[in-house]
Design an enzyme around this catalytic site. Structure first.
Site, PDB file in Angstrom:
ATOM      1  CG  HIS A  42       0.148   2.532   0.845  1.00 21.68           C
ATOM      2  ND1 HIS A  42       0.122   3.711   0.145  1.00 21.68           N
ATOM      3  CD2 HIS A  42       0.773   1.636   0.034  1.00 21.68           C
ATOM      4  CE1 HIS A  42       0.693   3.545  -1.037  1.00 21.68           C
ATOM      5  NE2 HIS A  42       1.103   2.300  -1.129  1.00 21.68           N
ATOM      6  CG  HIS A  74      12.075  -1.120  -5.447  1.00 23.63           C
ATOM      7  ND1 HIS A  74      11.557  -1.730  -6.563  1.00 23.63           N
ATOM      8  CD2 HIS A  74      11.189  -0.158  -5.119  1.00 23.63           C
ATOM      9  CE1 HIS A  74      10.420  -1.153  -6.901  1.00 23.63           C
ATOM     10  NE2 HIS A  74      10.165  -0.203  -6.022  1.00 23.63           N
ATOM     11  CG  ASN A  98       6.804   6.802  -5.683  1.00 26.62           C
ATOM     12  OD1 ASN A  98       7.814   6.603  -5.013  1.00 26.62           O
ATOM     13  ND2 ASN A  98       5.785   5.958  -5.672  1.00 26.62           N
ATOM     14  CG  HIS A 103       8.234  -3.829  -9.331  1.00 26.85           C
ATOM     15  ND1 HIS A 103       8.023  -3.512 -10.632  1.00 26.85           N
ATOM     16  CD2 HIS A 103       7.899  -2.732  -8.613  1.00 26.85           C
ATOM     17  CE1 HIS A 103       7.587  -2.268 -10.708  1.00 26.85           C
ATOM     18  NE2 HIS A 103       7.512  -1.773  -9.492  1.00 26.85           N
ATOM     19  CG  ASP A 133       7.935  -2.115  -4.581  1.00 32.92           C
ATOM     20  OD1 ASP A 133       8.037  -0.929  -4.237  1.00 32.92           O
ATOM     21  OD2 ASP A 133       7.111  -2.509  -5.425  1.00 32.92           O
ATOM     22  NE  ARG A 140       4.883   5.298   0.689  1.00 35.38           N
ATOM     23  CZ  ARG A 140       4.714   4.737  -0.496  1.00 35.38           C
ATOM     24  NH1 ARG A 140       5.226   5.293  -1.585  1.00 35.38           N
ATOM     25  NH2 ARG A 140       4.025   3.633  -0.608  1.00 35.38           N
ATOM     26  CG  HIS A 185       8.380   3.336  -2.694  1.00 33.96           C
ATOM     27  ND1 HIS A 185       8.226   4.108  -3.824  1.00 33.96           N
ATOM     28  CD2 HIS A 185       8.468   2.058  -3.132  1.00 33.96           C
ATOM     29  CE1 HIS A 185       8.215   3.323  -4.904  1.00 33.96           C
ATOM     30  NE2 HIS A 185       8.360   2.073  -4.504  1.00 33.96           N
TER      31      HIS A 185
END
Ligand code: NCD
Ligand code: ZN
Ligand code: ZN
Length: 456
Positions: free
Chosen positions: A315, A61, A95, A238, A311, A65, A63
């Site tokens: 950001h 898991h 995503n 999660h 996860d 980006r 991200h």
């Protein structure tokens, strides 16, 4: 066959046992597992006498980006953080922009990853609104599984209507593809958040209150119902609560093939994180503290939770420090800290090393159909290995991490146990904290050019 690399005298750990052995590697594969001290001739030898040798970690898991949010992370920086943290394979979430919801976007992402990644990778497809696009993707062999966002989170993706979802699940079942859920019920969240906003709340704890446990249970029940109707294999990402865990157990008892994941932050952080770290601790679904974290850790330790995923969801640092909690995006870096944090739990006696291997390699490899090429140290498997020093002390400092945006709610936390070498398909990509890998070494787990499997 001449060996390229020998890992000598290490304690080899599987999900069920451990023993001291020599591991011989050639052409990126494990070609020999012999009694300690018996393998001698190779181009390179790692003396692992004080170390434990784990199957390379699969972080199911992350991200990363790219494409779309390269200021937050990209395949090079994300995979760099992964290998520095002992992770050899990542499974990456859809995503991005464009979202990974069609054959074309999957190919685009796989090409970006192949060019830049230091570790091996697989990607999830997004179960979006266009049935045709996702149907093509399901049959393409390009993805390891599907992701459904039942509740709102980064990217703003909404779950398709139930009839569309049912159809996609039937296709996934036919293709024997597991479908993972972000399990929070959208309407329950909307009601709770509106109430808190109206009351003028902007503090970090309002985030927790805006995403109640009932929303997790409702979403798991929603997913469980659809999975039972269609027979598709499912997965809950999660998991955060005792009640959510019980709901997963109920659907399993009803015959659904349902696996689930816990993250280090839901296992290890208490509610004090909201006072200590403020909005930085915002993540979807939220950190709930006790009694949930201890219950999840116990379930990880006894096998009810299948997988550990970070996860990893970076950001921009300034966004994580916005004044109002509603302006802070959910998620933070995690791929590099997962292993030291969980080795600390092993050190504290709350988890065995064998169970850690199970949830970071063997079970995720089974869930996403990578086993035994990944997730097992056996002859013929990819030579993905993580060497750990169980005694090595450390402290989590985001300034020491290797992603692009390294904000972490674990800042300042002491650890015991750390990866000291990462081997991806026979190549040492990290040793003693030094990055040795190169972009482009990483390969897709479902790369057609390399489909030969070990015969175990
Ligand atoms: C993730 C992200 O930022 O992509 N955020 C998060 O809070 N966990 C999305 C997700 O996994 O829900
Ligand atoms: Zn999610
Ligand atoms: Zn996520």
């Amino acid at each position: 066959m001449a060996l390229d690399l020998i890992i000598r005298n290490g304690t080899l750990v599987s999900a069920t046992d451990r023993h001291v052995a020599d591991i011989g590697i050639s052409d990126g594969r494990i070609t020999a597992i012999e009694a300690a001290g018996t393998l001698t001739a190779a181009a390179e030898v790692i003396e692992a006498g004080r170390l434990h040798v784990l199957p390379g970690l699969i972080d199911e898991h992350v991200h990363f980006r790219q494409p779309g949010f390269e200021a937050e992370e990209d395949w090079l920086t994300g995979s760099r953080a992964a290998v520095m943290g002992g992770v050899t394979t990542v499974l990456e979430m859809p995503n991005t922009v464009p979202p990974t919801g069609s054959v074309a976007t999957a190919r685009q992402k796989l090409a970006l990853a192949a060019e830049r990644s230091l570790c091996d990778f697989g990607i999830y497809g997004l179960a979006g609104e266009s049935v045709e696009a996702v149907a093509g993707l399901i049959g393409s062999g390009l993805i390891v599984g599907l992701k459904v966002f039942l509740g709102p989170t980064t990217g703003g993706h909404r779950a398709p209507d139930d009839d569309v979802l049912r159809h996609l699940l039937e296709l996934a079942r036919a293709a024997d593809l597991r479908v993972g859920f972000h399990a929070e019920d959208e309407s329950l969240l909307r009601v709770a958040e509106a109430r808190l906003r109206t009351a003028g709340r902007t503090d970090a704890r309002a985030h927790l209150e805006s995403r109640p446990i009932a929303a997790e249970v409702a979403a798991i029940d929603h997913a469980g119902q659809l999975l039972r109707e269609t027979g598709a294999p499912g997965h809950v990402f999660h998991l955060t609560s005792l009640e959510g865990l019980a709901a997963v157990g109920r659907w399993r008892a009803a015959g659904v093939d349902l696996t689930c994941e816990a993250t280090p932050h839901h296992l290890l952080l208490g509610l004090g994180v909201y006072e200590r770290q403020g909005g930085l601790a915002r993540v979807n679904p939220p950190i709930r503290g006790e009694p949930h974290s201890a219950a999840l850790l116990a379930a990880l330790a006894d096998g009810r939770i299948d997988c550990l995923g970070s996860d990893h969801a970076p950001h921009l640092a300034e966004a994580k420090h916005a004044a109002s909690i509603w302006d802070v995006p959910g998620g933070f870096a995690g791929v590099e800290t997962l292993l030291p944090l969980l080795l600390t739990e092993v050190h504290e006696g709350r988890l065995t090393l064998e169970r850690l291997v199970s949830v970071t390699s063997e079970r995720p490899a089974h869930a996403w159909k990578l086993w035994p090429r990944k997730g097992a140290v056996v002859e013929g498997a990819d030579a993905d290995l993580t060497l750990v020093d169980l005694q090595r002390p450390g402290v989590v400092h985001s300034a020491d991490l290797h992603g692009k945006n390294n904000v972490s709610p674990f800042e300042g936390r002491p650890t015991v146990g750390a990866p000291v070498a990462t081997v991806v398909r026979g190549r040492i990509v990290m040793r003693d904290g030094e990055l040795l890998g190169r972009p482009g070494w990483g390969r897709a787990v479902n790369d057609e050019k390399d489909q030969a499997r070990p015969s175990v």
